[in-house]
Motif scaffolding. Structure first.
Motif, short mmCIF file in Angstrom:
data_model
loop_
_atom_site.label_atom_id
_atom_site.label_comp_id
_atom_site.label_asym_id
_atom_site.label_seq_id
_atom_site.Cartn_x
_atom_site.Cartn_y
_atom_site.Cartn_z
N ASP A 46 0.81 -1.21 0.00
CA ASP A 46 0.00 0.00 0.00
C ASP A 46 0.85 1.26 0.00
O ASP A 46 0.41 2.31 -0.45
CB ASP A 46 -0.91 0.03 1.24
CG ASP A 46 -1.98 -1.04 1.19
OD1 ASP A 46 -2.23 -1.56 0.10
OD2 ASP A 46 -2.57 -1.33 2.24
N TYR A 47 2.08 1.16 0.49
CA TYR A 47 2.85 2.37 0.72
C TYR A 47 4.34 2.09 0.60
O TYR A 47 4.88 1.27 1.33
CB TYR A 47 2.52 2.90 2.13
CG TYR A 47 3.17 4.20 2.49
CD1 TYR A 47 2.61 5.41 2.09
CD2 TYR A 47 4.33 4.23 3.24
CE1 TYR A 47 3.20 6.61 2.43
CE2 TYR A 47 4.93 5.43 3.59
CZ TYR A 47 4.37 6.61 3.19
OH TYR A 47 4.95 7.80 3.52
N ARG A 49 7.77 4.68 0.17
CA ARG A 49 8.16 6.09 0.07
C ARG A 49 9.65 6.22 0.33
O ARG A 49 10.18 5.63 1.26
CB ARG A 49 7.37 6.90 1.08
CG ARG A 49 7.65 8.37 1.00
CD ARG A 49 6.70 9.14 1.87
NE ARG A 49 7.19 10.51 1.97
CZ ARG A 49 6.90 11.33 2.94
NH1 ARG A 49 6.09 10.95 3.90
NH2 ARG A 49 7.39 12.53 2.96
N ASN A 132 5.10 -2.67 8.85
CA ASN A 132 5.69 -1.39 8.47
C ASN A 132 7.17 -1.41 8.88
O ASN A 132 7.48 -1.80 10.00
CB ASN A 132 4.94 -0.26 9.21
CG ASN A 132 5.34 1.10 8.70
OD1 ASN A 132 6.07 1.22 7.73
ND2 ASN A 132 4.86 2.12 9.37
#
Length: 137
Positions: A46-47, A49, A132
């Motif tokens: 989803d992420y 960066r 995460n």
């Protein structure tokens, strides 16, 4: 078949190279029938960066879920391996603290080894299970 791949780069920033090989079989009956046609897990990110000076920090949030509900409502022991780009590291004590925090209840162990972050889950069910982590250069 043989050959050579030579890559020459110059400058600053990010770069990625990928090599794919394909084998063709002349007749369909020569193919082995495997269970690879059944999808057991769904993996999504989803992420992702890159931040910091020269993109020196990578933050990623990969998610996995069990989709083979015809077999069972949840998987058994599940291992999620994520390749980390060259030059980035994840500190093992940070991963241990993340596991001990209990944020992801079924996450039992996490480690960084040979450019991979490896997460060990006791099980994964049909809901999205996300982790995460941050890798630094």
């Amino acid at each position: 078949m043989y050959g050579t791949v030579r890559v020459n780069t110059q400058g600053v920033g990010r770069s990625m190279i990928q090599l794919t090989t394909t084998n063709y079989v002349e007749y369909r009956f020569l193919l082995k029938d495997t269970q690879d046609r059944i999808q057991f897990f769904e993996l999504m990110s989803d992420y992702v960066r890159f931040t910091g000076r020269n993109s020196s920090v990578m933050v990623m949030n990969p998610c996995v879920r069990w989709v083979y509900l015809d077999k069972s409502l949840q998987s058994g022991l599940t291992v999620l391996e994520i390749d980390v780009p060259t030059g980035y590291v994840v500190m093992n004590h940070t991963l241990r603290d993340y596991v001990n925090s209990g944020i992801v209840p079924n996450l039992k162990r996490a480690e960084f080894c040979y450019r991979k972050v490896v997460f060990y889950f006791s099980h994964v069910d049909n809901s999205k299970t996300c982790v995460n982590f941050q890798a630094d250069r």
